[in-house]
Motif scaffolding. Structure first.
Motif, PDB file in Angstrom:
ATOM      1  N   ASP A 155       1.991  -8.015 -10.021  1.00 21.25           N
ATOM      2  CA  ASP A 155       2.415  -7.820 -11.411  1.00 21.25           C
ATOM      3  C   ASP A 155       2.389  -6.351 -11.821  1.00 21.25           C
ATOM      4  O   ASP A 155       2.268  -6.017 -13.007  1.00 21.25           O
ATOM      5  N   GLY A 156       2.508  -5.473 -10.854  1.00 21.79           N
ATOM      6  CA  GLY A 156       2.648  -4.047 -11.088  1.00 21.79           C
ATOM      7  C   GLY A 156       3.219  -3.406  -9.834  1.00 21.79           C
ATOM      8  O   GLY A 156       3.334  -4.065  -8.792  1.00 21.79           O
ATOM      9  N   PRO A 157       3.587  -2.143  -9.883  1.00 22.15           N
ATOM     10  CA  PRO A 157       4.090  -1.472  -8.681  1.00 22.15           C
ATOM     11  C   PRO A 157       3.060  -1.534  -7.547  1.00 22.15           C
ATOM     12  O   PRO A 157       1.865  -1.356  -7.783  1.00 22.15           O
ATOM     13  N   VAL A 158       3.530  -1.763  -6.315  1.00 27.64           N
ATOM     14  CA  VAL A 158       2.616  -1.900  -5.187  1.00 27.64           C
ATOM     15  C   VAL A 158       3.099  -1.101  -3.983  1.00 27.64           C
ATOM     16  O   VAL A 158       4.285  -0.810  -3.840  1.00 27.64           O
ATOM     17  N   VAL A 159       2.134  -0.794  -3.116  1.00 29.42           N
ATOM     18  CA  VAL A 159       2.409  -0.313  -1.770  1.00 29.42           C
ATOM     19  C   VAL A 159       1.546  -1.151  -0.838  1.00 29.42           C
ATOM     20  O   VAL A 159       0.367  -1.404  -1.136  1.00 29.42           O
ATOM     21  N   VAL A 160       2.141  -1.594   0.279  1.00 25.93           N
ATOM     22  CA  VAL A 160       1.447  -2.478   1.216  1.00 25.93           C
ATOM     23  C   VAL A 160       1.426  -1.824   2.588  1.00 25.93           C
ATOM     24  O   VAL A 160       2.449  -1.317   3.067  1.00 25.93           O
ATOM     25  N   TRP A 161       0.249  -1.841   3.213  1.00 24.77           N
ATOM     26  CA  TRP A 161       0.100  -1.343   4.571  1.00 24.77           C
ATOM     27  C   TRP A 161      -0.396  -2.461   5.479  1.00 24.77           C
ATOM     28  O   TRP A 161      -1.252  -3.278   5.074  1.00 24.77           O
ATOM     29  N   PHE A 162       0.137  -2.529   6.679  1.00 24.56           N
ATOM     30  CA  PHE A 162      -0.334  -3.485   7.682  1.00 24.56           C
ATOM     31  C   PHE A 162      -0.801  -2.670   8.891  1.00 24.56           C
ATOM     32  O   PHE A 162      -0.012  -1.948   9.504  1.00 24.56           O
ATOM     33  N   ASN A 163      -2.089  -2.773   9.184  1.00 25.77           N
ATOM     34  CA  ASN A 163      -2.696  -1.943  10.231  1.00 25.77           C
ATOM     35  C   ASN A 163      -2.403  -0.456   9.994  1.00 25.77           C
ATOM     36  O   ASN A 163      -2.010   0.284  10.895  1.00 25.77           O
ATOM     37  N   ASN A 164      -2.595  -0.058   8.723  1.00 26.27           N
ATOM     38  CA  ASN A 164      -2.449   1.332   8.274  1.00 26.27           C
ATOM     39  C   ASN A 164      -1.013   1.856   8.355  1.00 26.27           C
ATOM     40  O   ASN A 164      -0.772   3.060   8.200  1.00 26.27           O
ATOM     41  N   LYS A 165      -0.056   0.972   8.567  1.00 31.62           N
ATOM     42  CA  LYS A 165       1.349   1.367   8.570  1.00 31.62           C
ATOM     43  C   LYS A 165       2.016   0.811   7.307  1.00 31.62           C
ATOM     44  O   LYS A 165       1.927  -0.387   7.022  1.00 31.62           O
TER      45      LYS A 165
END
Length: 469
Positions: free
Chosen positions: A405-415
């Motif tokens: 419900d807000g701007p996001v950034v997602v990392w998977f295994n630091n990528k």
């Protein structure tokens, strides 16, 4: 089961009914029969297409022979999209047309080898076309359900009879489990109106049949991660019917939902379109006259319309990640973030809502799987971090479904694998991303900008990519 939306997609002076639904080449297709009445010689089959998941439709095909064309169904073999229906004249012949591009359709062609039978909702599975068709029908007396097979969807062969007799078996809704087991809901038109739940393993010559203890016509069946769900025209009493949705538990139907419908009998014939990328997201089409027409001169119950439902089937077993760590609100912006997250951040344990929380009254179906950090954000502006570790076996790819419900950034295994704006409130499975995991421990980190303190949390679940067809 969480209903995301219910849309009325017809609104005219016609009797719109008997639906089919299917995804093909990224578009959602809905078919239905349009006529002047429930049974009428002017009946024709309409096919609609949506390129925005059911928000807007265009008419891409119309089919009709010489009599009432009805009970259409859509299915695909991966290369072609088929529409199937029958002509309700004295011969009761079944017909089909197919398209490879969604625009250009073949001629309305008679299904060879099926005379005297109504090919009700054929399906394609692992290189073969199957149908439990019904024929030899004498109203209030007798009928037979027979198993048909085909190599091309046009030329069919009757293999054997599944059921016949005093229960008057007719329409069957068929699907297949991942292990090849055929699962089917068989309508019965005797006075009890109680359907059979049928199962058979390859090569589909012997069937286990269980008669269910509910009166249900216009059958529909679908599978959610191995669970069996059914729906149909459910008779609350002899004078009132609605569309009931049931989950099969220990071979018994358990009511989970009643869709807006009825109370007149002329409703049901629900069809299923499974999201091609999300095994718990479905679209359902059905018809009902529960909403009056914009024209006050039109009788709503004799002129029903088509509705489209978008639904998510959620439980702790469908991949929602329950256990997380969460930070306090950091006074930074998303573009200032560096991964891995600095060690000086203090982490707290936090859990997503589960079905137990629903039973306690803490959560609802719409918040199942939600990681609620509202008590930590408390109106503060900045960025909050969510972090978890998951152990995975060998897999080429997994799909990660997200809601925020807000701007996001997602990392998977630091990528970094995803970034985007959010909507308030957060919606489960709002978006998805395919990632390649490591065999063993994998780390997911999500940074959520609190949107001036208005954000509250995230949804996140993972599903192993499945091969279909």
């Amino acid at each position: 089961m969480y209903i995301k939306s219910i849309r009325r997609i017809t609104n005219d002076a016609c009797h719109n009914a008997f639906t089919g639904a299917c995804f093909f080449n990224g578009s959602l297709y809905i078919t239905y029969r349009q006529g002047a009445a429930h049974a009428d010689p002017t009946g024709k089959i309409i096919v609609l297409r949506s390129d925005d998941e059911g928000k807007h439709f265009e008419n891409v095909a119309t089919f009709r022979q010489t009599s009432d064309s009805r009970d259409p169904h859509l299915y695909t073999d991966g290369r072609k999209l088929f529409v199937v229906g029958f002509e309700a004249g004295t011969q009761r012949k079944s017909f089909t047309s197919y398209t490879e591009d969604g625009r250009n359709w073949s001629q309305w062609t008679h299904l060879r080898g099926t005379d005297g039978f109504i090919m009700w909702r054929p399906q394609f599975y692992q290189g073969m076309y199957y149908c439990a068709a019904y024929g030899e029908f004498e109203r209030n007396k007798n009928s037979v359900v027979a198993w048909f097979e085909s190599n091309d969807g046009i030329n069919w062969e009757r293999r054997y009879d599944i059921h016949k007799g005093k229960e008057i078996p007719t329409e069957c809704f068929l699907d297949f489990k991942n292990d090849g087991t055929a699962v089917m809901l068989m309508r019965c038109d005797d006075k009890n109106k109680k359907p059979y739940l049928c199962m058979s393993k390859p090569p589909y010559r012997k069937w286990e049949k269980t008669r269910l203890n509910i009166p249900l016509l216009g059958p529909c069946l679908w599978l959610v991660k191995g669970e069996i769900w059914i729906s149909g025209r459910w008779f609350v009493n002899p004078d009132i019917a609605h569309i009931g949705v049931f989950r099969i538990e220990n071979k018994k139907p358990v009511l989970r939902l009643v869709l807006p419908s009825g109370p007149d009998f002329d409703c049901s014939y629900m069809a299923v379109a499974k999201d091609p990328e999300n095994p718990v997201r479905f679209w359902f089409s059905y018809y009902s006259g529960h909403t009056a027409s914009d024209d006050p001169e039109i009788n709503q119950f004799s002129h029903p319309d088509i509705y489209l439902v978008e639904a998510i089937f959620g439980s702790d077993k469908t991949g929602f990640i329950i256990d997380w760590q969460v930070s306090d609100v950091q006074k930074i912006s998303l573009d200032q973030i560096k991964i891995p997250v600095p060690d000086n951040i203090k982490w707290k344990k936090i859990s997503a809502y589960t079905e137990k929380d629903i039973k306690k009254g803490i959560a609802t179906l719409s918040t199942l799987g939600f990681v609620d950090a509202g008590n930590i954000i408390k109106g503060k502006d900045g960025v909050i971090f969510f972090k978890t570790q998951i152990d995975l076996g060998p897999s080429e790819t997994i799909r990660m479904y997200l809601g925020y419900d807000g701007p996001v950034v997602v990392w998977f295994n630091n990528k970094k694998v995803f970034s985007g704006p959010g909507t308030n409130p957060a919606i489960a499975d709002q978006t998805s991303v395919v990632v390649k995991p490591e065999h063993g421990t994998n780390t997911i980190t999500i940074a959520l900008e609190t949107n001036n303190g208005k954000a509250e949390g995230i949804f996140c679940r993972i599903v192993k990519e499945e091969k279909t067809l």
